[in-house]
Scaffold this active site. Sequence first.
Site, short mmCIF file in Angstrom:
data_model
loop_
_atom_site.label_atom_id
_atom_site.label_comp_id
_atom_site.label_asym_id
_atom_site.label_seq_id
_atom_site.Cartn_x
_atom_site.Cartn_y
_atom_site.Cartn_z
N CYS A 57 0.80 -1.23 0.00
CA CYS A 57 0.00 0.00 0.00
C CYS A 57 0.83 1.28 0.00
CB CYS A 57 -0.91 0.01 1.23
SG CYS A 57 -0.02 -0.05 2.80
N GLU A 87 -6.98 -5.89 -1.21
CA GLU A 87 -7.11 -4.80 -0.23
C GLU A 87 -5.97 -3.82 -0.38
OE1 GLU A 87 -5.80 -3.65 4.10
OE2 GLU A 87 -4.80 -4.74 2.49
N ARG A 108 -9.79 2.39 10.78
CA ARG A 108 -8.93 1.87 9.72
C ARG A 108 -9.72 1.77 8.43
NH1 ARG A 108 -4.15 -0.86 10.30
NH2 ARG A 108 -3.36 -1.98 8.47
N ARG A 159 -9.92 1.08 4.51
CA ARG A 159 -9.18 0.36 3.49
C ARG A 159 -10.07 0.15 2.26
NH1 ARG A 159 -5.52 1.73 6.04
NH2 ARG A 159 -3.63 0.60 6.65
#
Length: 455
Positions: free
Chosen positions: A99, A137, A181, A183
């Site tokens: 990421c 993800e 969080r 995502r």
Amino acid sequence: MKSVNSQMTKQKELPLQLLISRKQFTFIDLFAGIGGFRIALEKLGGQCLGYSEIDKQAVKVYQQNFISYLNKHEIELGDITKIRELPSNIDVVVGGVPCQPWSVAGCLKGFEDPRGKLWFDVIRLVSKSQPKAFIFENVSGLASPKNRDNLELILQEFEHIGYCVKWKVLNAYDFGLPQNRDRVFIVGIRNDIESCHQYQFPSPLNIHPKVLDILDEFKNITVVEKVKLDPHTLFKGMIPPSRTRFQKDDELNDFFIFSDLRNGHTTIHSWDIIKTSDREKMICLTLLKHRRSKKYGDKDGNPLSFENFRELIPDIEINELNILVDKGIFRWTDNRKYEFVNSKNMTGINDIYRIILPTADIVPTLTATGSKDYIATVSIHASHPEEYKNLFLEKIYKPKKYIPITAKHACKLQGFPANFAYHQKDEVAKKQFGNAVPIPVVEYVAKELLSIVDI
């Protein structure tokens, strides 16, 4: 959620063929990390046929938790850029694609970063193996306006190789974890599957444990209902636009931030910690208020000269500014102007950026790079911001009633089983958990997929 170790214990009691026959679908675990995707998919009946990960420390943790003599046939695929093909007859491919290229911490380099190009290896392998579906993800930054063209390119590439693709930003908080969080989840279903257009991302569970509900050290702390306050009391009439969904406009914050660049009702400044007079506090607040004025420069935070201060405080003496330099609150710049010593937000003060109360609804996003966040070991309650700040300083900060977020905490905040065997070095384990996926989110995303795809 069943623990990995208990699952493996039960597996050892079963013949291999019987174990395999009980599996509902097969999957490949790309960018496997320490196995967050795997835990969720195995819980739903998945059998892993192979895993890809290049971080040697992560591989050791992964193998310790998942690889035994019962599944020694499972393929360690290694570096994704060197994988020529995946095992045959795969139902699902999953993975947390690196990421950093799309995150602020990674400077938003996108495809310019070699790690960003790994998406094309993912697409290459999916194209060749043609699994029935996939789940990937990434950080929410991939869906930001700056990166939206890149996200669209990735989606188009998946569509070109024969998949109906959907994406959505999901937050761990909405799936039973007290962690903020966000995502991006990308789900693809092969076009020849009749239900390929029917996928819907899971709805929030409306289950919201507080930090103290899942961390053992704080279970004896009592939650007291907060006092409702008006915006004038909290924000002097002007609510900051930067507040998140987790900060209510009629309640005191559940955390304290250490920063000389902000001035919220739970901001702790260096002049709150260092002994200073009311006059000195006023001088500090003057710099805080005017340092972003374009009158003093184009930077997002400009130093002020003595002459600038005299325009704002006509009776100020240069000695007053120099005393603040001596106290370590101000410092001179090269051109003899004055700025704060603590001139970067995330660096905090005295190596602390944020202290979260155990009664909080969430902790901030766990990251691989770590943070200077702590959790208080006692709670405080007040009916006014000034009282609240004073209580914090007296009851929590000065007596050091706070602890760092440990690997044990991170394990629970990411939804891993309590007896998951993480790395023995706390800093390494925290980094690995910061890189991991929140398991309950994966579980519910995958459960929706399995409900419409016959695999």
